[in-house]
Scaffold this active site. Structure first.
Site, PDB file in Angstrom:
ATOM      1  CG  ASP A 141     -17.318  66.080  -3.404  1.00 34.43           C
ATOM      2  OD1 ASP A 141     -17.566  67.030  -2.737  1.00 34.43           O
ATOM      3  OD2 ASP A 141     -16.593  65.174  -3.187  1.00 34.43           O
TER       4      ASP A 141
ATOM      5  CE  LYS B 179      -7.929  71.091   3.032  1.00 31.58           C
ATOM      6  NZ  LYS B 179      -8.902  70.435   1.994  1.00 31.58           N
TER       7      LYS B 179
ATOM      8  CG  ASP C 284     -17.522  73.158   4.530  1.00 29.20           C
ATOM      9  OD1 ASP C 284     -16.423  73.371   4.985  1.00 29.20           O
ATOM     10  OD2 ASP C 284     -18.520  71.968   4.583  1.00 29.20           O
TER      11      ASP C 284
ATOM     12  NE  ARG D 157     -12.603  60.409   0.380  1.00 31.34           N
ATOM     13  CZ  ARG D 157     -13.599  59.982   1.435  1.00 31.34           C
ATOM     14  NH1 ARG D 157     -14.198  61.149   1.878  1.00 31.34           N
ATOM     15  NH2 ARG D 157     -13.704  58.950   1.907  1.00 31.34           N
TER      16      ARG D 157
END
Length: 185
Positions: free
Chosen positions: A167, A71, A142, A59
């Site tokens: 991806d 994060k 994004d 990912r």
């Protein structure tokens, strides 16, 4: 819980101290006082998310435009090979990446400040990754770079398994660099 710096400015490793006995273990997964002492703003986190991946799944590499996204990442079950790429054009470590094993044995957490790309590969049959994020998701911001980008040269420890269409079709590091340069100009 111990906190240590890494080779990428702002990226921190948080190491809990699990208490183990015949029943298993108990550990603190978050501590506001430790976060404040490390210079983090725990009140800024607005969302907790979790993903489940199967062995070999990759990912990433994902990031956020605009003001970026901080994060706090941990693997709550299984193990992952976690990758962080510095995508801050003004940074002395711009374009450098680091790898960290996150697993349910050491229980290490990784704090990733805004301006980084993040991705991982599941190393176990099942791997659950938990994210504490400081911004609500905004799809228009994004960013993604292909996980096998030749310029970055990231080494994945296992054969790459399932990858999302997003991806697989992600752009290159050089394309992201051009985009970031155009935003600064």
């Amino acid at each position: 819980m111990m906190v240590r710096n890494t080779g990428l400015e702002g990226v921190l490793v948080l190491e809990p101290t699990p208490h183990r006995d015949s029943r298993g273990f108990f550990t603190r997964t978050f501590d506001v006082a430790v976060a404040h002492a490390a210079g983090l703003r725990p009140e800024a986190f607005v969302q907790d998310s979790q993903s489940r991946s199967y062995r070999g799944v990759v990912r990433g590499l994902h990031g956020r435009g605009g003001d970026g996204e901080a994060k706090l990442v941990r693997c709550s079950f299984g193990a992952v090979h976690d990758i962080v790429v510095d995508a801050r054009p003004e940074s002395a470590t711009f374009g450098r990446w680091m790898a960290t094993r996150l697993d349910d044995q050491d229980l290490v957490h990784l704090y990733i400040p805004p301006g980084f790309l993040h991705g991982f590969q599941a190393l176990t049959e099942v791997a659950d990754v938990c994210y504490r994020i400081d911004r609500e998701h905004e799809p228009a911001e994004d960013l993604a770079v292909h996980f096998e980008d030749a310029d970055l040269g990231i080494h994945w420890p296992a054969a790459v398994g399932c990858v999302s269409e997003r991806d697989r079709n992600a752009g290159s590091w050089s394309e992201l660099c051009r985009l970031l340069a155009s935003r600064v100009a």
